[in-house]
Design a protein around this motif. Structure first.
Motif, PDB file in Angstrom:
ATOM      1  N   LEU A   1     -19.352   9.270 -30.234  1.00  0.00           N
ATOM      2  CA  LEU A   1     -18.623   9.335 -28.960  1.00  0.00           C
ATOM      3  C   LEU A   1     -19.011  10.578 -28.174  1.00  0.00           C
ATOM      4  O   LEU A   1     -19.167  10.526 -26.948  1.00  0.00           O
ATOM      5  CB  LEU A   1     -17.117   9.309 -29.217  1.00  0.00           C
TER       6      LEU A   1
ATOM      7  N   GLU B   1     -18.458  10.102 -24.192  1.00  0.00           N
ATOM      8  CA  GLU B   1     -17.168   9.440 -24.056  1.00  0.00           C
ATOM      9  C   GLU B   1     -16.096  10.451 -24.457  1.00  0.00           C
ATOM     10  O   GLU B   1     -15.395  10.312 -25.464  1.00  0.00           O
ATOM     11  CB  GLU B   1     -17.106   8.196 -24.958  1.00  0.00           C
TER      12      GLU B   1
ATOM     13  N   GLY C   1     -18.465   3.153 -21.149  1.00  0.00           N
ATOM     14  CA  GLY C   1     -18.438   4.152 -20.094  1.00  0.00           C
ATOM     15  C   GLY C   1     -18.059   3.591 -18.746  1.00  0.00           C
ATOM     16  O   GLY C   1     -17.792   4.361 -17.808  1.00  0.00           O
TER      17      GLY C   1
END
Length: 499
Positions: A316, A321, A491
């Motif tokens: 991540l 993210e 995303g």
């Protein structure tokens, strides 16, 4: 046929059907919440007078009895209880009787609250896994692993507050993270409602509610959400807060008073007080390893699929993210630290690390990221971990899912001996195996089996689960690519909200 191709539909049906199979005996924790639900629906009062023999987990104030728990779970449970009571003609819960291990309303109320919200959490995780780049089968694996291969399975079949709390927190985060899906004002409002209501179920998750609020603030400061979202979130959060304060006035005469301050049981009085409602102390570093690993209360022992969360957080971060990475990690850490600070850190009679259960869905998010980034080998390793956790959870579910905290190795010392037909320990308070649909529908045939073979009563459940999972794997397919604000690619949800 459209629904049969959606992994989240399969996850919901498989999980709820699996939870419906079990009818566990009450423990004090469940009874305290259920008695408040029954009292509200049966008699229109929050007083538990006449029901106080059902649990030692109770508060006494000015000579009257009340639940010592926050009212969030009990209020949610009033709807399924009222529906079951009306539809099935169930009688009101009897008063002034000795504690009951089983009462028909317990089954329906628990399934309609803990079971339902656990299945919905699995659905949310399946959807979020797809957002992170998992295909239909990997998304299916994420949702089912959470619901069947972690202790969430056990607590989905008991009237503890953990599973409703976990759903509220996860749903709040999902509404904030996926705001690009439309109606941002309404989504922010309900995100606030859910974040605050989680703390009305279990006060100890208050830090996570705050984390969600700070996450929204960070989005606003980064100009990914409009400032109005903060006001809408705050208005939503105020409603459950006012509900809790109103309940406290009704029960204890003050918005700042609560059941934790008036425990009727000496052991709990020594932990909770008006000065320290949650009973938290300093961090107990010696409990870190037992909470992470080992057959006593080890997180990775009881939920081995969560091992994939560690590389998932790295994935991540590499994908930037940051919202998903930071919120999931901060939530897991906050709940873990609260558990470390609690004197009764073991969770009492339980399956695995009971007090860590609300972090499970947030730890499954980086697991999904690992699966999305990995290849076929990664997926098969995850399947192996899920199978290991699923078998372990079935073993615990089968014997009733309540193992006392004074047992050093619950699996080796209690669970496996009970399955193999060993004599019941002197402190065991229920039957060798948990009540379940097969035992209730075919009691005569089951009684004819030798004790060491009575575990076969769970075979129909396992067969049904396997067939359903195989069917789901075959019928689900990758949905067509969407365009615009509903684009599920990783995303895509981080853009500015659309009015």
């Amino acid at each position: 046929m459209g629904m049969l191709r959606r992994p989240e539909a399969w996850v919901f049906v498989i999980l709820l059907g699996s939870y419906a199979f079990f009818w566990h005996a009450r423990d004090w924790n469940s009874a305290s919440r259920l008695m408040l639900t029954y009292s509200i629906v049966d008699r229109g009062t929050v007083l538990l007078d006449g029901l106080d023999q059902q649990t030692g987990d109770i508060a006494k104030f000015h000579g009257r009895y009340y639940s010592d728990k926050l009212p969030g779970y009990s209020l949610l449970a009033t709807l399924p209880y009222a529906l079951a009571k009306t539809g099935l003609g169930l009688p009101p819960h009897p008063r002034n009787v000795a504690g009951l291990a089983y009462w028909p309303a317990d089954y329906w109320t628990t399934l309609g609250t803990s079971g339902l919200f656990s299945a919905l959490s699995g659905v949310l995780l399946t959807i979020l896994a797809r957002d992170l780049g998992c295909g239909p089968r990997r998304s299916l694996l994420v949702g089912l692993s959470y619901g069947l291969a972690t202790p969430a399975y056990a607590y989905a079949t008991m009237s503890h507050g953990h599973q409703a709390t976990a759903f509220a927190l996860l749903a709040s985060f999902a509404l904030l993270w996926r705001e690009g899906q439309g109606r941002p004002a309404l989504r922010a409002f309900f995100a606030g409602v859910l974040a605050a209501y989680a703390a009305v179920i279990e006060l100890q998750v208050g830090p996570v509610s705050a984390i969600l609020g700070f996450y929204l603030l960070a989005l606003v400061l980064a100009r990914k959400r409009k400032p109005a979202r903060l006001g809408e979130f705050a208005v939503g959060a105020s409603l459950p807060t006012l509900l809790l304060l109103g309940y406290n006035v009704l029960a204890f005469g003050s918005p700042w008073d609560m059941g934790y301050f008036h425990h009727a049981t000496d052991a709990f009085q020594k932990v909770h007080s008006a000065e320290n409602p949650l009973g938290l102390r300093g961090f107990a570093g010696a409990h870190v390893i037992p909470l992470l690993w080992g057959g006593y209360r080890g997180l990775f022992f009881y939920a081995p699929i969560l091992i994939f969360a560690i590389p998932g957080w790295i994935v991540l971060a590499n994908r930037r993210e940051w919202g998903m990475a930071v919120v999931s990690a901060a939530t897991a850490l906050a709940i873990f630290l609260v558990n470390l600070s609690y004197p009764e850190w073991t969770g009492g009679w339980s399956t695995g690390p009971r007090l860590l259960v609300p972090l499970f869905p947030f730890a499954m998010l980086p697991v999904a990221a690992t699966l999305a980034a990995g290849g076929v080998l990664t997926t098969w390793i995850a399947v192996g971990l899920a199978l290991a956790g699923g078998v372990l959870m079935l073993l615990f579910q089968g014997i009733g899912a309540h193992v006392p905290q004074f047992i050093a190795d619950p699996l080796l010392d209690v669970v496996l001996p009970l399955w193999s037909g060993a004599d019941l320990p002197p402190w065991w308070v229920s039957g060798r195996f948990a009540r379940n649909l097969v035992g209730l529908l075919m009691p005569g045939r089951l009684a004819q089996l030798p004790e060491r073979w009575q575990g076969l009563q769970f075979a129909p459940l396992v067969v049904a689960q396997i067939l359903a999972i195989l069917g789901a794997s075959r019928l689900t397919r990758r949905p067509p690519t969407l365009k615009g604000p509903a684009d599920p690619r990783p995303g895509s949800n981080l853009g500015v909200d659309q009015e």
